[in-house]
Structures are given as structure tokens and as C-alpha cells.
Write a protein that holds these residues in place. Structure first.
Motif, PDB file in Angstrom:
ATOM      1  N   VAL A  22      -7.003   0.335   6.633  1.00  0.00           N
ATOM      2  CA  VAL A  22      -6.612  -0.805   5.813  1.00  0.00           C
ATOM      3  C   VAL A  22      -6.926  -2.082   6.587  1.00  0.00           C
ATOM      4  N   SER A  61      -2.854  -6.311   5.341  1.00  0.00           N
ATOM      5  CA  SER A  61      -2.010  -5.468   4.483  1.00  0.00           C
ATOM      6  C   SER A  61      -0.762  -4.965   5.214  1.00  0.00           C
ATOM      7  N   ARG A  78       0.846  -1.195   0.000  1.00  0.00           N
ATOM      8  CA  ARG A  78       0.000   0.000   0.000  1.00  0.00           C
ATOM      9  C   ARG A  78       0.884   1.248   0.000  1.00  0.00           C
TER      10      ARG A  78
END
Length: 189
Positions: free
Chosen positions: A38, A42, A3
Motif C-alpha cells: 500500500v 494509507s 483499507r
């Protein structure tokens, strides 16, 4: 896929901030993931687990605290160094309660050896040079100072000093005077 914007360093800082806000025991990967909106999964591309996160926060906090103490004691000796050292610890504990708690997180011996922990002991021994203590008194003094600073900060944070008319700052000053006198009384003649 990693990310954008997340990194171990950014997650460590966010974890340290979370520790200050909610307490070090509340720092988890799930809580951190909520901060970044998130999924916890992740974060695993940046951190192995919550233990790694807590270890990183502990290392960050130890370094940050050591830097503040070093700045505070620079150019000082004797009681001035002792007072600056003690005030830096107390101020850090008050400003960053979660990070202060994190600085006491148990590290494995190899990690502890390369952390800023040994710097804390070296700085304590440096201020004690102004008192000319021989061994084993110097080691006893390192342990005494650490115990007093930790105990005072912990009790103060818990509100233990809020129940009397005597201000915590007055007791702190009295405590530092008493420590200085105790250390001077053990100096080598």
C-alpha cells in the motif's frame, strides 16, 4: 477509505516482525507500507507517524517480554528465579532481536508509567526478595541485573563472544552463578 484488513494492532505486529527481520531502526511507515503493498499515506488513517508505530511496538514488546518472564519465574525463588528470569530475557533477545531493541525505546513518562515497564521492575524486585536485600542494595541490584542482562544480550547479538573457544553458554552460566553469589553476599544477616 480505510483499507480492509489493516488496523493499528495488525500494523504493530507487522512492525514488530519487521524489527526482528531488519532491525528496529529500519522500522518506518514506508517500510511497513511496502509489506502490505500500500502507499504510506494509507497508513495514516491507522497511525499518526513513525514515532507512534515505534511506541506501539515498544509497548507490545515490553508486554510480550513481561509475560514470558512472569511465566518463567512463576513458583520459583532464589537462584532458580534469578536463572529463569535471566534466561527468559536472553531467550527473548535471541529470538526477537528487533523487539528486544524496541523494548528499550525511550517512552515519554506518562506512556512509560502505564506500560509493562513497571512490571519488569516489580518482577526483578520479587526475585530479589529471595535474597533479603535492604535498600539501597535492592535498587542497586535491580540496576545491576538489568545492566548485566542487557549487556550480555547486546554483546552476544553483536557476535562479541564468537572469537574464543569458550562457549557463550558457559560464560552465561558462570555469570549467573557470580550474580547469585554477589546477591547472597549482600543479604541482610
Amino acid at each position: 477509505m480505510v483499507r480492509a484488513g489493516l488496523s493499528p494492532e495488525r500494523l504493530t505486529l507487522a512492525g514488530a516482525e519487521l524489527a526482528d527481520e531488519a532491525g528496529f531502526d529500519q522500522v518506518t511507515l514506508s517500510a511497513l507500507a511496502r509489506r502490505f503493498d500500500v502507499k504510506p499515506a494509507s497508513l495514516y488513517s491507522h497511525l499518526k507517524n513513525s514515532h507512534e508505530l515505534k511506541t506501539r511496538i515498544a509497548l507490545f514488546s515490553l508486554t510480550e517480554l513481561a509475560d514470558r518472564v512472569a511465566d518463567a519465574v512463576a513458583g520459583r525463588a532464589g537462584k532458580d528465579a534469578l536463572t529463569a528470569f535471566a534466561n527468559a530475557y536472553r531467550d527473548y533477545a535471541r529470538a526477537h532481536p528487533g523487539r528486544y531493541e524496541a523494548a528499550r525505546y525511550r517512552l515519554d513518562p506518562q506512556t512509560a508509567a502505564v506500560s509493562a515497564g513497571p512490571r519488569h521492575a516489580q518482577m526483578t524486585r520479587a526475585i530479589l526478595r529471595g535474597y533479603d536485600l535492604a535498600e539501597p542494595d535492592q535498587t542497586h541490584a535491580v540496576r545491576m541485573l538489568g545492566s548485566v542482562f542487557l549487556g550480555y544480550a547486546t554483546l552476544e547479538a553483536a557476535g562479541a563472544f564468537d572469537h574464543t573457544d569458550i562457549a557463550a553458554q558457559q560464560s552465561w552460566t558462570w555469570t549467573l552463578d557470580a550474580l547469585d553469589a554477589a546477591l547472597r553476599s549482600r543479604s541482610i544477616p
